[in-house]
Design an enzyme around this catalytic site. Structure first.
Site, PDB file in Angstrom:
ATOM      1  N   GLY A 101       0.798  -1.222   0.000  1.00 31.88           N
ATOM      2  CA  GLY A 101       0.000   0.000   0.000  1.00 31.88           C
ATOM      3  C   GLY A 101       0.827   1.266   0.000  1.00 31.88           C
ATOM      4  O   GLY A 101       0.344   2.336   0.388  1.00 31.88           O
ATOM      5  N   LYS A 102       2.061   1.151  -0.474  1.00 32.23           N
ATOM      6  CA  LYS A 102       2.977   2.294  -0.461  1.00 32.23           C
ATOM      7  C   LYS A 102       2.466   3.450  -1.316  1.00 32.23           C
ATOM      8  O   LYS A 102       2.544   4.611  -0.917  1.00 32.23           O
ATOM      9  CB  LYS A 102       4.350   1.823  -0.928  1.00 32.23           C
ATOM     10  N   LYS A 116       8.297   9.158  -8.555  1.00 33.19           N
ATOM     11  CA  LYS A 116       8.495   7.708  -8.619  1.00 33.19           C
ATOM     12  C   LYS A 116       9.937   7.475  -9.025  1.00 33.19           C
ATOM     13  O   LYS A 116      10.347   7.791 -10.149  1.00 33.19           O
ATOM     14  CB  LYS A 116       7.537   7.073  -9.623  1.00 33.19           C
ATOM     15  N   THR A 147       8.365   0.424 -12.944  1.00 32.81           N
ATOM     16  CA  THR A 147       8.396  -0.735 -13.830  1.00 32.81           C
ATOM     17  C   THR A 147       6.970  -1.216 -14.056  1.00 32.81           C
ATOM     18  O   THR A 147       6.061  -0.901 -13.291  1.00 32.81           O
ATOM     19  CB  THR A 147       9.258  -1.879 -13.253  1.00 32.81           C
ATOM     20  N   GLU A 175       9.044   8.030  -3.974  1.00 28.41           N
ATOM     21  CA  GLU A 175       8.548   6.667  -3.761  1.00 28.41           C
ATOM     22  C   GLU A 175       9.476   5.665  -4.433  1.00 28.41           C
ATOM     23  O   GLU A 175       9.728   5.730  -5.631  1.00 28.41           O
ATOM     24  CB  GLU A 175       7.133   6.498  -4.320  1.00 28.41           C
ATOM     25  N   GLY A 176       9.980   4.735  -3.657  1.00 28.07           N
ATOM     26  CA  GLY A 176      10.846   3.699  -4.201  1.00 28.07           C
ATOM     27  C   GLY A 176      10.059   2.627  -4.930  1.00 28.07           C
ATOM     28  O   GLY A 176       8.832   2.690  -5.060  1.00 28.07           O
ATOM     29  N   ALA A 177      10.779   1.634  -5.421  1.00 28.20           N
ATOM     30  CA  ALA A 177      10.157   0.498  -6.109  1.00 28.20           C
ATOM     31  C   ALA A 177      10.264  -0.722  -5.204  1.00 28.20           C
ATOM     32  O   ALA A 177      11.350  -1.263  -5.012  1.00 28.20           O
ATOM     33  CB  ALA A 177      10.860   0.235  -7.442  1.00 28.20           C
TER      34      ALA A 177
END
Length: 230
Positions: free
Chosen positions: A14-15, A37, A41, A114-116
């Site tokens: 839920g990031k 972002k 991907t 926001e990371g992946a």
């Protein structure tokens, strides 16, 4: 600090919702905030995560979105960035990502990156997501929830960040439909205990289910100093 790095403790935690809701909170408090972002991907064209952020923020696409600053690296295959880039015979352009974030930092008061996936997701063959964030000295916001297994991932994430001398600005405890109430309450207690053990701020903000009408959680403890006093 005006740039925060947001990582989930795992995929599907839920990031993206948490980032959008934090940005919404900041905007409603009069803070000029934007989300980025780091690497997207599983997409073509624009980032679907950013679309969700803007929906929650109520802003629609921004000029910096149209300029490509907020999604500087997009790959088609839904995997960790190192593999997605390899499949397209491309290299992840870290310089482009860094310059995009730096430009946004000039234009906005707060930038949420926001990371992946989680912290140990490889950006390249030799660089983990957490290493990129630690190198830039970004305060970390961890997103977790009360589903079974999350406590293990959360404690490992706290330890990974602490061993790299990263400050954890706070933990967002996301609503999870399958969470057992007993596990959920104990997990919150244990997360605060381990934040204390690693000399991190004991900040945990609960995010309820995000549905209409949208909730208005108070993220002020995470963004201490970034939100103007009224």
């Amino acid at each position: 600090m005006s740039i925060y790095f947001v990582s989930g403790i795992d995929t599907g935690i839920g990031k993206t919702i948490a980032v959008g809701m934090m940005a919404r909170y900041l905007v409603h408090k009069g803070v000029n905030a934007v989300t980025v972002k780091l690497v997207q991907t599983g997409n073509d064209g624009f980032s679907e995560d950013l679309d969700r952020h803007r929906e929650l923020m109520g802003t629609g696409k921004l000029a910096v979105d149209e300029a490509g600053l907020t999604a500087p690296a997009i790959f088609h295959f839904p995997s960790s960035p190192h593999l997605a880039a390899k499949l397209e015979h491309r290299e992840l352009d870290l310089g482009k990502i860094e310059s995009s974030i730096a430009e946004l930092d000039k234009q906005f008061d707060v930038v949420l990156v926001e990371g992946a996936g989680g912290l140990a997701v490889p950006l390249t063959e030799d660089l983990l997501t957490i290493d990129f964030a630690a190198e830039h000295n970004y305060p970390l916001i961890l997103v977790t929830c009360g589903r079974l297994g999350s406590l293990n991932h959360t404690i490992m994430s706290i330890e990974m960040a602490s061993r790299r001398d990263m400050k954890i600005a706070g933990v967002v405890y996301n609503w999870c439909p399958e969470a057992d109430p007993l596990i959920e309450e104990d997990s919150k207690r244990m997360i605060l205990k381990y934040l204390h053990r690693y000399y991190q701020p004991e900040v945990l903000v609960e995010l309820p289910e995000v549905k209409e009408p949208l909730p208005e959680p108070d993220f002020g403890a995470i963004f201490d100093g970034a939100v103007p006093k009224r």
